[in-house]
Design a protein around this motif. Sequence first.
Motif, PDB file in Angstrom:
ATOM      1  N   GLN A 567      39.610   7.087  32.862  1.00  0.00           N
ATOM      2  CA  GLN A 567      39.453   5.644  32.698  1.00  0.00           C
ATOM      3  C   GLN A 567      37.974   5.257  32.784  1.00  0.00           C
ATOM      4  O   GLN A 567      37.274   5.649  33.717  1.00  0.00           O
ATOM      5  CB  GLN A 567      40.229   4.878  33.780  1.00  0.00           C
ATOM      6  N   ALA A 568      37.552   4.462  31.828  1.00  0.00           N
ATOM      7  CA  ALA A 568      36.192   3.938  31.845  1.00  0.00           C
ATOM      8  C   ALA A 568      36.159   2.655  32.658  1.00  0.00           C
ATOM      9  O   ALA A 568      37.167   1.987  32.855  1.00  0.00           O
ATOM     10  CB  ALA A 568      35.714   3.670  30.420  1.00  0.00           C
ATOM     11  N   GLY A 569      34.968   2.290  33.141  1.00  0.00           N
ATOM     12  CA  GLY A 569      34.795   0.997  33.781  1.00  0.00           C
ATOM     13  C   GLY A 569      34.626   1.081  35.282  1.00  0.00           C
ATOM     14  O   GLY A 569      34.696   2.149  35.892  1.00  0.00           O
ATOM     15  N   ALA A 570      34.402  -0.092  35.857  1.00  0.00           N
ATOM     16  CA  ALA A 570      34.200  -0.213  37.299  1.00  0.00           C
ATOM     17  C   ALA A 570      34.723  -1.562  37.757  1.00  0.00           C
ATOM     18  O   ALA A 570      34.879  -2.489  36.959  1.00  0.00           O
ATOM     19  CB  ALA A 570      32.721  -0.055  37.647  1.00  0.00           C
ATOM     20  N   ASN A 571      34.976  -1.680  39.050  1.00  0.00           N
ATOM     21  CA  ASN A 571      35.459  -2.942  39.578  1.00  0.00           C
ATOM     22  C   ASN A 571      34.291  -3.897  39.842  1.00  0.00           C
ATOM     23  O   ASN A 571      33.126  -3.589  39.533  1.00  0.00           O
ATOM     24  CB  ASN A 571      36.298  -2.715  40.833  1.00  0.00           C
ATOM     25  N   PHE A 572      34.587  -5.028  40.453  1.00  0.00           N
ATOM     26  CA  PHE A 572      33.570  -6.059  40.687  1.00  0.00           C
ATOM     27  C   PHE A 572      32.441  -5.538  41.569  1.00  0.00           C
ATOM     28  O   PHE A 572      31.286  -5.963  41.451  1.00  0.00           O
ATOM     29  CB  PHE A 572      34.231  -7.281  41.340  1.00  0.00           C
ATOM     30  N   GLU A 573      32.741  -4.590  42.436  1.00  0.00           N
ATOM     31  CA  GLU A 573      31.742  -4.039  43.331  1.00  0.00           C
ATOM     32  C   GLU A 573      30.984  -2.874  42.722  1.00  0.00           C
ATOM     33  O   GLU A 573      30.129  -2.280  43.368  1.00  0.00           O
ATOM     34  CB  GLU A 573      32.431  -3.588  44.626  1.00  0.00           C
ATOM     35  N   GLY A 574      31.297  -2.512  41.473  1.00  0.00           N
ATOM     36  CA  GLY A 574      30.577  -1.442  40.799  1.00  0.00           C
ATOM     37  C   GLY A 574      31.143  -0.060  41.021  1.00  0.00           C
ATOM     38  O   GLY A 574      30.567   0.928  40.564  1.00  0.00           O
ATOM     39  N   LYS A 575      32.276   0.069  41.682  1.00  0.00           N
ATOM     40  CA  LYS A 575      32.884   1.369  41.913  1.00  0.00           C
ATOM     41  C   LYS A 575      33.646   1.821  40.672  1.00  0.00           C
ATOM     42  O   LYS A 575      34.457   1.081  40.124  1.00  0.00           O
ATOM     43  CB  LYS A 575      33.827   1.304  43.109  1.00  0.00           C
ATOM     44  N   SER A 576      33.385   3.048  40.231  1.00  0.00           N
ATOM     45  CA  SER A 576      34.042   3.566  39.030  1.00  0.00           C
ATOM     46  C   SER A 576      35.518   3.812  39.299  1.00  0.00           C
ATOM     47  O   SER A 576      35.940   4.032  40.439  1.00  0.00           O
ATOM     48  CB  SER A 576      33.375   4.864  38.563  1.00  0.00           C
ATOM     49  N   PHE A 577      36.311   3.790  38.239  1.00  0.00           N
ATOM     50  CA  PHE A 577      37.747   3.956  38.356  1.00  0.00           C
ATOM     51  C   PHE A 577      38.123   5.431  38.295  1.00  0.00           C
ATOM     52  O   PHE A 577      37.592   6.200  37.474  1.00  0.00           O
ATOM     53  CB  PHE A 577      38.466   3.210  37.234  1.00  0.00           C
ATOM     54  N   ASP A 578      39.049   5.825  39.152  1.00  0.00           N
ATOM     55  CA  ASP A 578      39.589   7.183  39.106  1.00  0.00           C
ATOM     56  C   ASP A 578      40.531   7.313  37.915  1.00  0.00           C
ATOM     57  O   ASP A 578      41.095   6.329  37.424  1.00  0.00           O
ATOM     58  CB  ASP A 578      40.358   7.481  40.394  1.00  0.00           C
ATOM     59  N   PRO A 579      40.756   8.536  37.422  1.00  0.00           N
ATOM     60  CA  PRO A 579      41.679   8.715  36.291  1.00  0.00           C
ATOM     61  C   PRO A 579      43.121   8.429  36.704  1.00  0.00           C
ATOM     62  O   PRO A 579      43.488   8.558  37.878  1.00  0.00           O
ATOM     63  CB  PRO A 579      41.500  10.187  35.904  1.00  0.00           C
ATOM     64  N   ILE A 580      43.913   8.030  35.722  1.00  0.00           N
ATOM     65  CA  ILE A 580      45.344   7.871  35.951  1.00  0.00           C
ATOM     66  C   ILE A 580      45.976   9.253  36.086  1.00  0.00           C
ATOM     67  O   ILE A 580      45.715  10.149  35.280  1.00  0.00           O
ATOM     68  CB  ILE A 580      46.006   7.113  34.791  1.00  0.00           C
ATOM     69  N   THR A 581      46.775   9.427  37.111  1.00  0.00           N
ATOM     70  CA  THR A 581      47.590  10.636  37.250  1.00  0.00           C
ATOM     71  C   THR A 581      49.023  10.193  37.516  1.00  0.00           C
ATOM     72  O   THR A 581      49.273   9.079  37.982  1.00  0.00           O
ATOM     73  CB  THR A 581      47.098  11.524  38.403  1.00  0.00           C
ATOM     74  N   GLY A 582      49.952  11.062  37.223  1.00  0.00           N
ATOM     75  CA  GLY A 582      51.341  10.689  37.459  1.00  0.00           C
ATOM     76  C   GLY A 582      52.294  11.648  36.796  1.00  0.00           C
ATOM     77  O   GLY A 582      51.907  12.721  36.329  1.00  0.00           O
ATOM     78  N   SER A 583      53.548  11.239  36.755  1.00  0.00           N
ATOM     79  CA  SER A 583      54.577  12.100  36.184  1.00  0.00           C
ATOM     80  C   SER A 583      55.662  11.251  35.544  1.00  0.00           C
ATOM     81  O   SER A 583      55.829  10.074  35.879  1.00  0.00           O
ATOM     82  CB  SER A 583      55.185  13.004  37.260  1.00  0.00           C
ATOM     83  N   ASN A 584      56.391  11.878  34.637  1.00  0.00           N
ATOM     84  CA  ASN A 584      57.514  11.230  33.961  1.00  0.00           C
ATOM     85  C   ASN A 584      58.712  12.167  33.990  1.00  0.00           C
ATOM     86  O   ASN A 584      58.603  13.346  33.645  1.00  0.00           O
ATOM     87  CB  ASN A 584      57.141  10.906  32.513  1.00  0.00           C
ATOM     88  N   THR A 585      59.836  11.642  34.425  1.00  0.00           N
ATOM     89  CA  THR A 585      61.105  12.374  34.370  1.00  0.00           C
ATOM     90  C   THR A 585      62.045  11.589  33.475  1.00  0.00           C
ATOM     91  O   THR A 585      62.220  10.376  33.659  1.00  0.00           O
ATOM     92  CB  THR A 585      61.713  12.526  35.768  1.00  0.00           C
ATOM     93  N   GLU A 586      62.658  12.275  32.519  1.00  0.00           N
ATOM     94  CA  GLU A 586      63.442  11.572  31.488  1.00  0.00           C
ATOM     95  C   GLU A 586      64.667  12.401  31.125  1.00  0.00           C
ATOM     96  O   GLU A 586      64.629  13.638  31.125  1.00  0.00           O
ATOM     97  CB  GLU A 586      62.562  11.344  30.262  1.00  0.00           C
ATOM     98  N   ALA A 587      65.744  11.714  30.795  1.00  0.00           N
ATOM     99  CA  ALA A 587      66.957  12.369  30.311  1.00  0.00           C
ATOM    100  C   ALA A 587      67.604  11.468  29.274  1.00  0.00           C
ATOM    101  O   ALA A 587      67.439  10.237  29.305  1.00  0.00           O
ATOM    102  CB  ALA A 587      67.924  12.660  31.449  1.00  0.00           C
TER     103      ALA A 587
END
Length: 780
Positions: A567-587
Amino acid sequence: MKKLCTLFALLVLVLQVQAQTGNIKGIVRTSDGEPAEFVNVGLKGTSLGATADKNGNYHFKNIQPGRYTLVATLVGLQPQEQLVVLLANETLEVNFTLQETAQKLQEVVISANSNKYRQPNLSSSLRLRTPVLETPQNIQVVTNAVLADQQVFDMLEGVTRNVSGVTRLEHWDNYARINMRGSQIAAFRNGMNVQMPWGPLAEDMSVVDRIEFVKGPAGFMMANGEPSGFYNIVTKKPTGLTKGEAAFTLGSFQTYRATLDLDGKLSSNGKLLYRLNLMGQQKGSHRDYEYNNRYTVAPVLKYLFSDNTSLTAEYTYQFSEMSAIGSNYAFSPNGYADLPRNFTTAEPTLAPTKIHDQSIFVTLQHQLDEDWQMTGQLAYLNYDQEGSSLWPTAFDEAKTGILKRGTSIWDALGQSKQGQFFVNGEVKTGFITHRLLAGVDMYHKDYFADWSQSFELVGTEPFNIYNPVYGKVPAASLPVFDRSSDLRSRGVRYNQGSAGIYVQDELRMFQDRLRVTLAARQTSAQTVNPYSGITNDKAFTPRVGVSYSINPAVSVYGLYDQAFVPQAGANFEGKSFDPITGSNTEAGIKKDWFNGTWNSTLAVYRITKNNVLTADPNNPNFSIQLGQTQTQGAEFDVRGNITKDLNLIFNYAYTDSKISKDTNPDRVGTAQPGISKHISNTWLSYQVPYAPLKGLGLSLGYQWQKDRSSWYVFDGTQNSLPDYFRLDGAVTWQKDKVRVSLNVNNLLDEYLYSGAPYGEYFYWQTEAGRNARLNVAYKF
């Protein structure tokens, strides 16, 4: 690891019993000896089928031994049948010769209109060679015929109604923001990720062959595993048939549109093919001083070096001249829908925003042998915008409706360079057929934007939203933006580069009835942000899927996939954003009905996402990063020919998307912004088969959303949006090569809108009231 061990144990079990199978292949030709492309060859009494390719070849693999009747069919032609007996380990060659000439066959293909709402196979740009029915994932395909019947002009219009759980959120008229399964999904074109921070320009449907909605992660694509999915625009390519279509549209709000689609051969030996699509449009709005005038030029050349090798080069140029971006918003300190739906903050003297969007795709495909193919693709995209945006600066404290209108420069330049190479094919080891896919992909994206210059629109009298008077801003008060320096030097820069390698093995067993997918992707990415500096991320994401055919028309599947999105960008305080992580389970379960004339898909899923971005309620021009969100739901889709003359698209989705972890405990358990808990859509199209009304068609469809949360909401109560219901219809008449269509949208003339609270006031976008489009098309 438990899931992987369970799957491997299953493999050991199924290896114990395997029956021997055979193959059937052949060539379909016309009476003059030419290959008969597009002819369907099926095994009578089953749902198995194959379509003849450009060389007339068809192939059935891993068929159980027995007696079969092969049927070669094409709408408008007399079917041909051949009785065969297939032995174990035998490859039968069964050829067909149609009595029609190649020219007659082309005429039949052009006029055929069967099963126009259903597409059983995926495009080659999705890299999978498995039919939709057997794919362990919910993938829905919107065909060009559907888009034409609904008179959809671009991605900002009603494309989303054709797929369960998909919505289009607020837009700035230059790009489409599409949500699915709880978050925004990425825009793809011909298998390439073309998403930019504010782009690309919404694709015009004149160049689109189909749109594929892939739900959930797809690590084998250049999506880096976005857990909600993506949509893939597949552009029109040369078919080798000499044909064309011209169409003209007149509509409400001074809408005029013309398109031309030419398809054919440029050389006498048929090796050099072309496709040319042209579009010109002048389109107004139900709001004064709002317009979007566009034109598109899209030539495609394809050279056939041999039967096994081809090179395709396509160039698309889209130009848009529109009113100042943001003129489609209404604002009030007193709540939603407080103003007429034709309200605007625009002025007739404001300079337009102009966008030049160009893309080049070059694709090399080579068939190594009967089972293996390699593909290489390069792409360059350039998005150039020069214009301005409108947004208020303040309301008067007394809430009398006096609004200070602000305007700021919005120049943008987006450039993307991308490349991919992959091979796919089949190999058999013992009792298992391996359908393999492996490849590398990479991209480099630069985006420059200038929002630094802003002005207030000062008129000779205050602007009151309840009694707006336009044309009172003197020319001397209009903004004059300084563009003396290059955008690269005066704008902020967002930069991202990514590279990935992936491999996937689909193990097919029990005469292909059981299919186990094992895949993995390694991705690295670097992001440069003007506010937070440089970040480097990398991740390994596995993928496991199982699909089983209960019978040739019914399959069930399960999927587990992990996600990684920088993820690009930063919050109001200038801290960069961590990447999105996660999982998907589907049937899910998929079924073809009545020999595949229509199909249905039922899916359930759960997506867990970490580090999700949303708007900062205290600083609306910035985003914040939530701790975790969880989205779960169910989806149901039906599409195809319910009867010979009745086409149907129906879908329903239940989406429960909530914040599950957050630094602010008050937000935990609240609905995610921009979510509709219940969504249902229907489009029904009927062609009268009997004289004297033969050729007459009637269509009717609705869009319904319930329990809608607004885009910036964190509570789900007073800031939520009302339920949404829109009814549309169409009347068509078709005779030979001429088709006339009248579409009427919002038949009930409802006041429809979407929006959100914004600080001390509310904003929303209204849709047009009852409006119509009349289209006349001629095929030649």
